[in-house]
Each structure stands twice: as structure tokens, then as C-alpha cells.
Write an enzyme that holds these catalytic residues in place. Structure first.
Site, PDB file in Angstrom:
ATOM      1  N   CYS A  78       0.806  -1.227   0.000  1.00 24.26           N
ATOM      2  CA  CYS A  78       0.000   0.000   0.000  1.00 24.26           C
ATOM      3  C   CYS A  78       0.839   1.277   0.000  1.00 24.26           C
ATOM      4  CB  CYS A  78      -0.930   0.015   1.212  1.00 24.26           C
ATOM      5  SG  CYS A  78      -2.133  -1.324   1.263  1.00 24.26           S
ATOM      6  N   HIS A 134      -1.446   6.495   2.157  1.00 28.90           N
ATOM      7  CA  HIS A 134      -1.487   5.404   3.131  1.00 28.90           C
ATOM      8  C   HIS A 134      -1.448   5.948   4.551  1.00 28.90           C
ATOM      9  CE1 HIS A 134      -0.924   1.401   4.788  1.00 28.90           C
ATOM     10  NE2 HIS A 134       0.130   1.836   5.457  1.00 28.90           N
TER      11      HIS A 134
END
Length: 703
Positions: A78, A134
């Protein structure tokens, strides 16, 4: 001129100027709806078309957009994926490789202009809801990026009680539950509501509106009605897996495969099918929320002037290559969904199969929106030319980085993985879509391997992938004919489709454990050798001109290394399964070459038997026991006797030569019969067994 008339005139002029300005920005500065999806792999119907998947919104949007079917993330996790996409810089430049490498600790990343920040600097209103970064930057920097940042940042709701025991190796939130509470418990619902409300507002300047969906990221909770789309976990087709798949993978690749959840533990616990079901339900739930947002856009005045970019940050393994997570350099972790709709530019319903990177999103939006370029040199390339014409043939690659010295290069056909320690992997994805056969180091592919290695980054310097040239083997097709190579010795199995020879058999060689063989591309030679059984050190062999071996014709290429399983069942039976395609191996005594039959697939392992093709020796052909249940083999003690077993009392047995001349007919009363072949001559004979209204015919060769 009266005062009242003057006021009216001034108002009309101002209104006209306001309308002119709004029309001007509508024509010159399109809006952007930027949609990020977390952990969505290529199971969606637009890519792999996973059996039974329900994604009607994505399917419908595909009719309006260009779908990039070979898109790949810059990093299979991510944080590094999103950092790369939002800065336009690869992990090898920002030093952001894992989730713990915070963007706030990267001088290169902080010194760049983030994608939405560039839009704000050039007159756009920027709005974000959900997961885009993120992890947040400082409040000051986030204020420089977003005008508004409403919505909820959360992966919840969490299961109310654990379904997967904590004793199993698994990451945080690795669990599932059918949710019976209100939909508003999910941030994806409330964040979608936020974007819908903004699309219903009047905007006086162009907007960059970002929505980040958390599902299908774990925990795999979703409203119960989405689980009901997949009613029975045991009826869901599980992802394809190859036992011992990692035996040709270097140690660094095996280390990555062992990360995340322990696949063997999850499977043994009985939760594997339920977790896959929960993931599919989470995808369908996300798809429904996406549909609400796209409907709001289509019903707004901005529909005709809004670019929609939809992507997933990376993929996810569900047992493929014994891995149950992301963060690998294999196809399942790097391949991702990318769709772009650009009014007046993109083709509706088009698909582009060339490799592209999520790093291409930044320069594409700069190009489509006519923005001034950011100060940093972007790694990607604008995809405008593909949006306009998806049939264009561009020789380019996509790069995925997992560590500073570990990368994967993806072309339209090949995946090249370099682990930075002299080891790696090479896969021909046209012939081996599951990446089951590592071609690294094989001489036939040395040129491919060398050329792909030149596209690895050197420090922070990236090659220009737009200049990639066609590889010399890209024109090779995957045919049905092949050579078998012995895995340990490198010796080759041959068969000649023109001379009628079929494999001879020494009966004891069927005994022993599983044996793997491999396929290798064929130089046009005709050397002989004997095929050795790994467990018993005995052979399958064919006799021709006093030489023991097999032969195969020159049009026999399918790819370099393919695993086969040879598993003993009894003295006459064994399993021989082509594990890359799941298809069967067969040979005909009339001279047909060994061939993979596309019409006979029943699974990864199918039982076959050797049926004899001569009386005096042990020449045989492979036949399918699904079609033939009668066993025929040469008597191992007495030459000239052909043994037939499996006959039912009262069955009519007849043997004819190829011209139809009958050489035997009878109704044996015993289940096993010995036929004297000494007067039959040589050639192909048809053994026909009739039982009631059923007739079966087997061909044998007498030499």
C-alpha cells in the site's frame, strides 16, 4: 439612462462574464474524479474473470472507459505504491519500499509536488474522502494538498468475534464476518456519501475529487447480502495452485512467499474457502458503492467534462505460489486494475493489453488537463495516445520494485524477476499464465533474459521504457507439441510422429514416487536417450535401429520448463498430468505425436495407463481410462501373447487388422484372456469389446 436600467445592464454584463468564465474552464480544464481501491487483485471480470465474480458496476463502467488489462503497480504494498503514484517517482528514488517507510521521512518525496497538490496550485479545488495516502503527512502539508478532506479514515468495522484463531500465523485484521449491522457502519459507505454530496454541489472552479475505498482490504467484513451472492463456500472455485510450485524459485522468492498469513495453516484450519468467499463479497460490496458514486456523476452537470481515473494500488495472492498476502514480485501481486474515462479523448469500451504502470497516471493527468509539469522528473509516460487509439502497438515495459535491489520487469509476454543476488525468475506468461515454470538460466532464453535485465533501474535512474524493442522470441507461439526433458539430467524425451513408434515400457519402471519432468524448446535435432524413472532408476524406452530412445518432430515447441507428474498406481497404471495447462498427455499407435488434447481436460491430475502396442516387445500407447476400461498389455514372460483383462462375462471380443480382416472373435468367460498373436502379422489392429449396446475400440500396434 435611469439608475434602475444601469443596474440591470451591469448585472447582465457581470452574469455574461461569469457564464463566459464557467464555459471557458469547462472547455479547457476538465474535472477529475480520482478513485483508489485497496488490495483489489485481478479477479474482477475485466481481467482474470474469476468464476462467479459479481462486479456489475465495473463491467458497466468498462463500456465507457479504456481498460488497461496489463497494468502493474510500482510497488506491491500500500504505502510504497501510493507514494510512487502520488509523487510520480519510483521506490528506488524515494527509498519508500515498505509500509514502515514513512513519506514524511523521505526528503525526495517531501520535496516533490504531489499529484493533487499540483492541481491545487494550478486553480483546482481539491477534495479527498477515504484512503488516498497510506498515512497522512503533516497538517500543514495536507492543507497545501487538499481544500477539503472530509470523510472517515478507517478499515472497519472489525469482526465482533474472531473467526480465524489467533494461534494461526496471520497479519492484523486478517479475519472475516457477514455484517448484519447498518451499512453506515462502513467508512466506504459514508465516504461515498460525501463524494456524492460534493458532486451535487455547484462548483465555480474545476475540481480534483479523490475517493479512496478501503474494501476489499481486510478485515473482510461486508453486509450479509454480499456474502449471499456467493452462497456456498465449498462451491466457489479456488485459485489455481501447483503442489511444490516453489521448488524452482530462489530462496529470496521463497522468503517473500512465506510472508503474510501461513497458507498451509489457513487451509488446514478449514477457513480457506470462507476467506476467499469473504474477499469476493468485499469486492462486490465495493463495486456497489462505486456504482452509487458513478451514478451521481452521471446525473450531475459535470458528467461530460470529468475525467475518471479508477485503479487498485496492487494485487493480492490467495494461495497462488503458496502465498496468502501481497508483497511479492509475481503477477498476482503486481497486476492491478486501471481504467480511464476521458471525455472527448478516450474510446468507449476499449481495452489495451500492453504493459503500463500506475506511475503513468500522474503524467497522463498532467497531459489531459494541460497542467504545467511538476518540478520533479516523472517516471511514467502519458497514456493519451492509448486512450485515443487502443490498437496502437507500443513496445514498453512496466517495472515493479520490492527492495532497492529487487525488481520485476513485465513486458507484454515475459516476467523477469531479479533478486539482486545473482538469482531470479523468468516466465513466459503467454504459455505459462500461472508462473509455474521458471525459465531463468535456460540457454534457449539467454537472449530474452539478458535483454530484460537491461531494463532494471540503475540507482535512481530509470530506463525509458517507451523505447523498449520487441524481443526475438515474441513471435514464438505456444503449440501443442513438445519435448520432455528429464529434470535432473537434462536429457530429452523424443517421439517421431512419422514412423509409428510409441513408447516402450519396462513394467517395473511404473513403480516409485512422484517424478517431475520438464518441457524445453526444441532445437531441430534427433538425438536418442532413455527416460529414467527418478524413484526406481528404471526406464521408459523405445527401440529404433538398435538405439534406445524417443524421437519427436521439429514443430514441437511449447515453452522451456514445464512440470509433469508421473505417479505410480499399479504395475499398469500411472498418472501423467501437464500441470501448467491442466490438460492431458496422450499418444496414438498410428504415429501421432505426443500431444496435449484441449478437449479432454478433467483436472490437474488424470489417471492414464500404458496399453501395449506390440506382442513381442512392450511398445505401448497412452489411452484414457475415462474412455477405455479394458487393460491390454504384452505377456512379460511369453512372447507372442497379448493379455486382455477387465472383460465382463458374455462380452463379445473381436480383433481386426486395419483393413477390417478379422483375426480373432470370441466371448471369453474369464476376466483375463491371453491372445496368441503369432499368426496376426505386423501393423495396427483394432480390439473391439461389445457389452450390450455399448462398444469400445482400442488400437494396438504389433511390430
Amino acid at each position: 439612462m435611469t439608475t434602475k436600467f444601469l443596474r440591470i445592464l451591469i448585472y447582465c454584463v457581470c452574469l455574461a462574464l461569469s457564464m463566459h468564465n464557467r464555459i471557458g474552464y469547462t472547455q479547457q480544464k476538465p474535472n477529475v474524479l480520482f478513485i483508489a481501491i485497496d488490495d483489489l487483485n485481478d479477479y474482477v471480470s475485466l481481467l482474470q474473470d474469476y468464476p462467479g465474480i459479481h462486479t456489475p458496476t465495473l463491467d458497466q463502467f468498462a463500456q465507457q472507459a479504456v481498460t488497461f488489462t496489463n497494468a502493474h503497480t510500482a510497488a506491491p504494498l500500500c504505502n510504497p505504491s501510493r507514494a510512487a503514484l502520488l509523487t510520480g517517482l519510483g521506490p528506488n528514488h524515494t527509498d519508500i519500499y515498505v509500509n514502515g517507510d514513512k513519506v514524511v521521512n523521505s526528503p525526495v518525496a517531501l520535496g516533490s509536488t504531489f499529484l493533487p497538490e499540483l492541481f491545487k496550485q494550478q486553480g483546482y479545488q481539491t477534495i479527498s474522502s477515504g484512503k488516498i495516502f497510506h498515512a497522512d503527512l503533516s497538517s500543514t502539508r495536507m492543507g497545501q494538498i487538499w481544500d477539503e478532506e472530509p470523510g472517515t479514515k478507517s478499515y472497519g468495522p472489525q469482526p465482533t468475534s474472531p473467526n480465524i484463531p489467533d494461534s494461526l500465523q496471520r497479519p492484523n485484521w486478517f479475519d472475516y464476518q457477514e455484517w448484519t449491522g447498518p451499512d453506515s457502519d462502513f467508512p466506504d459507505v459514508t465516504n461515498a456519501d460525501t463524494i456524492i454530496s460534493r458532486l451535487q454541489q455547484t462548483h465555480t472552479q474545476p475540481f480534483f475529487m479523490a475517493l479512496g475505498f478501503y474494501r476489499p482490504h481486510n478485515p473482510w467484513t461486508a453486509p450479509k447480502r454480499y456474502f449471499d451472492l456467493y452462497p456456498a463456500a465449498d462451491s466457489i472455485e479456488m485459485p489455481p495452485r501447483l503442489p511444490n510450485d516453489l521448488e524452482d524459485v530462489p530462496s529470496r522468492g521463497i522468503q517473500f512467499a512465506g510472508g503474510g498469513a501461513d497458507f498451509d495453516q489457513i487451509q488446514a484450519s478449514g477457513h480457506y474457502e470462507e476467506v476467499v468467499r469473504a474477499y469476493l463479497a468485499s469486492i462486490s460490496f465495493m463495486d456497489d458503492q462505486l456504482g452509487r458514486v458513478l451514478d451521481a456523476l452521471n446525473n450531475s452537470p459535470y458528467a461530460g467534462n470529468t475525467i475518471v481515473v479508477l485503479f487498485s494500488d496492487h494485487g493480492f495472492h490467495w494461495g497462488e505460489k503458496s502465498h496468502f498476502a501481497k508483497s511479492t514480485l509475481w503477477e498476482r501481486a503486481t497486476r492491478t486494475l486501471l481504467m480511464i474515462k476521458a471525455p472527448q479523448v478516450s474510446q468507449s469500451g476499449a481495452k489495451y493489453s500492453g504493459p503500463v504502470s500506475l506511475l503513468d497516471i500522474y503524467p497522463t493527468l498532467v497531459d489531459l488537463c494541460s497542467l504545467q509539469a511538476p518540478p520533479q522528473a516523472l517516471y511514467g509516460h502519458s497514456l493519451r495516445y492509448v486512450l485515443k487509439d487502443s490498437t496502437v502497438e507500443a513496445q514498453r515495459y512496466a517495472l515493479t520494485t520490492i527492495r532497492a535491489d529487487m525488481h520485476a520487469v513485465r513486458s507484454d509476454r515475459w516476467r523477469y524477476i531479479d533478486y539482486g543476488d545473482g538469482t531470479g525468475e523468468l516466465y513466459d506468461l503467454r504459455c505459462d499464465p500461472h508462473e509455474w515454470n521458471n525459465l531463468w538460466g535456460q540457454p534457449f532464453y539467454a537472449d530474452v533474459q539478458q535483454k530484460l535485465s537491461t531494463w532494471l533501474p540503475q540507482g535512481a535512474n530509470m530506463p525509458d521504457y517507451a523505447q523498449a524493442q520487441k524481443l526475438p522470441t515474441d513471435s514464438i507461439t505456444c503449440t501443442e507439441y513438445f519435448h520432455l526433458f528429464h529434470k535432473s539430467s537434462g536429457q530429452k524425451l523424443h517421439n517421431d510422429p512419422n514412423n509409428g513408434h510409441t513408447p516402450d515400457l519396462e513394467a517395473p519402471s511404473l513403480m516409485g514416487p512422484e517424478v517431475h519432468w520438464k518441457l524445453i524448446s526444441i532445437p531441430e535435432d534427433s538425438g536418442y536417450f532413455r527416460l529414467e524413472h527418478q524413484g526406481s532408476n528404471q526406464w521408459f524406452h523405445c527401440q529404433e535401429n538398435g538405439v534406445t530412445g524417443f524421437r519427436l518432430g521439429p514443430k514441437s515447441w511449447t515453452g522451456e520448463r514445464t512440470k509433469w507428474s508421473l505417479i505410480a498406481v499399479d504395475s499398469l497404471h500411472f498418472r501423467l498430468a501437464h500441470k501448467a495447462s491442466g490438460r492431458w498427455l496422450y499418444a496414438e499407435p498410428d504415429g501421432s505425436a505426443l500431444q496435449l488434447a484441449s478437449t479432454t481436460h478433467t483436472g490437474d491430475q488424470t489417471q492414464w495407463r500404458f496399453a501395449p502396442a506390440s506382442s513381442g516387445g512392450s511398445s505401448t500407447s497412452l489411452v484414457n481410462p475415462q474412455d477405455y476400461t479394458i487393460h491390454i498389455w504384452p505377456n512379460p514372460v511369453t512372447d507372442g501373447l497379448l493379455m486382455v483383462s477387465g472383460i465382463h462375462p458374455g462380452d463379445d471380443l473381436m480383433v481386426c487388422d486395419i483393413l477390417g480382416h478379422k483375426v480373432y472373435q470370441g466371448q471369453p468367460h474369464q476376466p483375463e484372456l491371453a491372445l496368441d498373436t503369432s499368426s496376426w502379422g505386423k501393423g495396427i489392429f483394432l480390439v473391439r469389446i461389445s457389452s450390450g449396446d455399448q462398444t469400445r475400440t482400442i488400437k494396438v500396434m504389433i511390430q
